[in-house]
Structure formats: structure tokens, C-alpha cells
Design a protein around this motif. Structure first.
Motif, PDB file in Angstrom:
ATOM      1  N   UNK A  68       0.830  -1.200   0.000  1.00 54.46           N
ATOM      2  CA  UNK A  68       0.000   0.000   0.000  1.00 54.46           C
ATOM      3  C   UNK A  68       0.876   1.266   0.000  1.00 54.46           C
ATOM      4  N   UNK A  69       2.014   1.136   0.687  1.00 52.58           N
ATOM      5  CA  UNK A  69       2.919   2.289   0.736  1.00 52.58           C
ATOM      6  C   UNK A  69       3.692   2.462  -0.571  1.00 52.58           C
ATOM      7  N   UNK A  70       3.899   1.377  -1.357  1.00 58.36           N
ATOM      8  CA  UNK A  70       4.657   1.438  -2.605  1.00 58.36           C
ATOM      9  C   UNK A  70       3.749   0.974  -3.754  1.00 58.36           C
ATOM     10  N   UNK A  71       2.856   1.831  -4.150  1.00 59.87           N
ATOM     11  CA  UNK A  71       1.881   1.481  -5.193  1.00 59.87           C
ATOM     12  C   UNK A  71       2.513   1.281  -6.561  1.00 59.87           C
ATOM     13  N   UNK A  72       3.706   1.787  -6.756  1.00 58.48           N
ATOM     14  CA  UNK A  72       4.392   1.602  -8.031  1.00 58.48           C
ATOM     15  C   UNK A  72       4.788   0.157  -8.248  1.00 58.48           C
ATOM     16  N   UNK A  73       4.871  -0.618  -7.136  1.00 59.82           N
ATOM     17  CA  UNK A  73       5.290  -2.030  -7.245  1.00 59.82           C
ATOM     18  C   UNK A  73       4.092  -2.971  -7.425  1.00 59.82           C
TER      19      UNK A  73
END
Lengths: 163, 295
Positions: B33-38
Motif C-alpha cells: 500500500x505504501x509502494x503502489x508503483x510495485x
């Protein structure tokens, strides 16, 4: 293991073993023979095999029977096998993505393919897969992750090709 | 281990394979959720997971086992089905008994053979002696018929002289003087008749003669043509009578100690030495059987 326990194993595990084998080798008749051989061995060793471990025993026997079969029948290409299987299997989803995935799985080596099938179809843990395929848990993890990454790359490549 | 940008892929795969604990799963979900780019990367790995398919093994019937397959008869009933091997009852004619009977039969045959052989040889000997005496009587008779039938050699030995003397005595006893050592007078008709009448007596007396003189002398008398010559031309009796040829064979008693002798049973010639060996073996067999029975 009683007769009733054995017949319960037939009801519970024969479809899974058959699916696992037929997805690997892509030939129904050979897959049926392998399944029958696996249950014959379970019947012969019913006094030694506990009922709780009957499923693992059946997949272990079937997997090694399948490896022997593949070694004897190397002339058949995996692609042909896939084409043959494709017409018989009852898929829950006929999506294009699934067909691409099946094609990609058939391009894996037998060990990777078996790892994926055991994991995704049967839901075995790394430890159980290691017991069935006579691999360590870390080996299963490494090989399976490697197979997933190969499949991901193939899927991306095929999607780009189809697009 | 904390999830970061370097190891998130491994956690993605473990999350897909359901190998993370509940706490790790929550931690991984928070990281995503914190790294939506992944998320796209995660979705691409998520697509490699196969969805289970329904694929049935239709011939389950060939795999089933039934209680009837395990059915087995109780051991007591199985034992009632067993068949014991039939006991072999010894018959009357056992091997030893057959051998004994055969041995007895062989001995009886041998005894019969011996008896037949001896009786036959005695008969032959008697026939020979009778034949010799008949020949002598015929010679005497022929000497009476002819005037000069018998001529005694001057060189005859003492036994011959004795014989001729005895013959002359016989002739004198018959009332005629037919036999002399040097001169034999001619016979008259009455003498011939009387000689014919007393032929039997002469034969008997000649038996006495042949018994008293040695066999050698007898041979000289009978077979030596120098001692006695017969004029066949002047003897019609001799011409008309088939006189058996004289043989020099003598029948002696069987010497059982002689190893090379042959025994004749009917027309069969049997080696006496071998026969003795057979009889000894039979005797040994009987003794051995007797010893075995005593044991």
C-alpha cells in the motif's frame, strides 16, 4: 489402512493425481496408467502407509512414475503434449491469458512444471513438495521462484506479442 | 527481516505461494500500500498462479477395492479341503520276495538241467556199449558165415590172444571149433543156426570180455583193422545191415573240479565254470538274505 480407507483415498485423491500427471505429460491414457500404478502400490503397501500420508504417498509414486515415463518418451515434444491436452481438459476459465499461461508452463522443464502444478493445483507447502519430489525445502523455494519469474517474463512477452 | 525495495520480490513470491505467516502477510500488504508503483510487478507475478481446474479421473471403478477381494476361507475349512497323499500299501510280491522266488526257480532249473544231463550221458554211454557189443556179435556172426572172415594178426599182443582164446572157448561151448588162433575152419549150417540161436549169449559173454579187458585192448580189438579184418565181399549179412560207424569217443564221469568243461542241457551248451560262478552267487545271495532277516 482398511479397504474403506483405501476407497476413500480413491475418491479424494485420484482426480488430483490424475490432473497432476496429465498436466505434466499431456497424455490421458498414460496418465491413467500412472494413476493406476500409484494406487496399486498404495494397496500393496497399505499396511505400511498411514492414512494421513496416503495423499503424499500417491503423489510421490505418481511423480516418479511420471519421471520414468518422461525419460522413456523423450521424443514427444511438450508443445505437442499441450496441444493434445488442450482439447480434453475442462478448464474453468477459457480466457486467453490462461491459454498463454498454460503454453508458458509447458515450456518449463519438468521439475519446474511439477513444482508449479503441485503448488498451485494441490496447494502443497514447500516442505511437502520437497518430500514428494525428493528436494530440500530451500531447493523447492528457489526452483519455484525461478519458475515464477520465467512465467512472468513469458506472459509479458506473449501479451506484448498478442497486443 | 523487514520488507524493503531490495527483497520485496521474494516476499511477493512467498505471498503468492502462501508461505508467509499471518503477520508477514499483513506486513507485506502494508508495504505494497505504501509502494503502489510495485503493484503492477506484484500483479504480473500473481498472474503466474494457475487456477485449479476440474479434471476427473473417470475410471475410479478400476481402483476400488472391496471386502470381497479380501475374503478368505477359515483355516479349518481349508484344512478340510486338503488331500493327503495316498499311502502305498506293500503288496505280496515285494522286491526281496520276487528275488527269492526267482532264485529258487533258477536253482530248480539248474538241478533239472544237471539231472537231465547226467541221465542223458548215462543213456548215451549205455547205447554206446550196446552198440559195441552188437558190432562184436555181428563180427562174430559174419566170421561164421564166411570161411575166412577173421584173421588174427600174428603180432597181436597178449590181450588179443586172451580175447581170441576166450572167443574160441565160446565157440567150443557152442559145440563147434570155429575159433583158433591160427586157423579158422569153415562153418557148417548147423553151426550157423546154433550160433544164431546163441547170439544173445555171445553178446552177454562178450560184455564180460569187454569188461575184463582194458579199454585200450578193446579199442585195438574193435577198431584196429590190423587186428581184425572183415571181408565184406563174402559177408551178405554185413552188406545188408547198416552197422553204425564205430567211434573212439569214451564217456567218462564228469569231473566237477575241471573248470573248462561244458555242460549240455538239451541242445544248449553251458560253460561249467560260469555256471559254478552263478550257483555260488545264488548261494551267497541266500546267505545274505538269511543274515538280513536274522538282523
Amino acid at each position: 489402512m482398511t479397504v474403506q480407507d483405501f476407497n476413500h483415498c480413491v475418491d479424494s485423491y485420484s482426480d488430483g493425481v490424475y490432473r497432476f500427471i496429465v498436466k505434466n505429460i499431456g497424455h490421458e491414457a498414460d496418465a491413467q496408467d500412472i494413476v493406476q500404478t500409484a494406487f496399486e502400490k498404495l494397496w500393496v503397501n497399505r499396511d505400511k502407509v498411514e492414512t494421513e500420508k496416503a495423499k503424499s504417498y500417491l503423489f510421490t509414486v505418481a511423480y516418479h512414475q511420471m519421471i520414468d515415463h518422461i525419460r522413456k518418451d523423450k521424443k514427444k515434444s511438450t508443445t505437442d503434449n499441450f496441444e493434445e491436452v488442450k482439447g480434453h481438459i475442462q478448464t474453468s476459465s477459457n480466457s486467453e491469458l490462461k491459454q498463454i499461461l498454460l503454453r508458458a508452463i509447458n515450456e518449463l522443464n519438468p521439475t519446474q512444471k511439477s513444482l508449479v502444478l503441485l503448488k498451485d493445483y494441490e496447494g502443497y507447502s514447500y516442505q511437502e513438495i520437497g518430500e514428494i519430489m525428493h528436494l530440500s525445502e530451500s531447493q523447492v523455494k528457489v526452483y519455484l521462484h525461478r519458475a515464477r519469474l520465467i512465467l512472468k517474463g513469458k506472459l509479458i512477452h506473449l501479451e506484448k506479442m498478442s497486443a | 527481516m523487514k520488507i524493503n525495495i531490495q527483497n520485496y520480490e521474494s516476499y511477493c513470491l512467498l505471498y503468492i505461494d502462501n508461505e508467509l505467516s499471518a503477520a508477514e502477510r499483513r506486513e507485506f500488504e502494508l508495504f505494497m500500500q505504501e509502494n503502489s508503483a510495485l503493484v503492477n510487478e506484484f500483479n504480473a507475478l500473481q498472474q503466474t498462479v494457475l487456477t485449479p481446474e476440474t479434471l476427473l479421473f473417470e475410471d475410479k471403478a478400476i481402483l476400488y477395492r472391496y471386502d470381497e477381494m479380501e475374503a478368505s476361507l477359515p483355516s479349518s475349512f481349508k484344512q478340510s479341503l486338503y488331500r493327503e497323499e495316498a499311502k502305498v500299501v506293500d503288496g505280496y510280491f515285494t522286491r526281496t520276495r520276487i528275488i527269492g522266488i526267482a532264485s529258487i526257480a533258477a536253482i530248480l532249473l539248474l538241478l533239472l538241467g544237471y539231472q537231465f544231463y547226467f541221465s542223458n550221458s548215462i543213456n548215451v554211454k549205455n547205447d554206446k556199449e550196446n552198440r559195441q557189443t552188437n558190432n562184436k556179435s555181428l563180427k562174430l556172426k559174419s566170421s561164421k558165415d564166411s570161411n575166412n572172415l577173421v584173421r588174427v594178426d600174428a603180432n597181436n599182443n597178449l590181450e588179443n590172444n586172451t580175447l581170441t582164446k576166450h572167443k574160441s572157448e565160446i565157440a567150443k561151448a557152442n559145440g563147434s571149433k570155429l575159433f583158433t588162433s591160427n586157423n579158422l575152419p569153415s562153418l557148417k549150417e548147423t553151426d550157423i543156426i546154433s550160433q544164431e540161436i546163441k547170439t544173445q549169449d555171445i553178446i552177454i559173454e562178450n560184455d564180460v570180455v569187454t569188461n575184463t579187458i582194458s579199454s585200450e585192448v578193446t579199442n585195438n580189438l574193435v577198431s584196429d583193422k590190423n587186428a581184425i579184418s572183415i571181408n565184406n565181399n563174402n559177408s551178405p549179412i554185413l552188406n545188408n545191415t547198416n552197422i553204425p560207424s564205430e567211434t573212439t569217443e569214451n564217456y567218462n564221469t564228469i569231473n566237477t573240479d575241471e573248470h573248462d568243461r561244458s555242460i549240455y542241457i538239451a541242445n544248449f551248451e553251458i560253460d561249467g565254470d560260469k555256471l559254478r560262478g552263478v550257483t555260488r552267487r545264488i548261494n551267497a545271495l541266500f546267505k545274505r538274505n538269511k543274515n538280513d532277516k536274522q538282523k
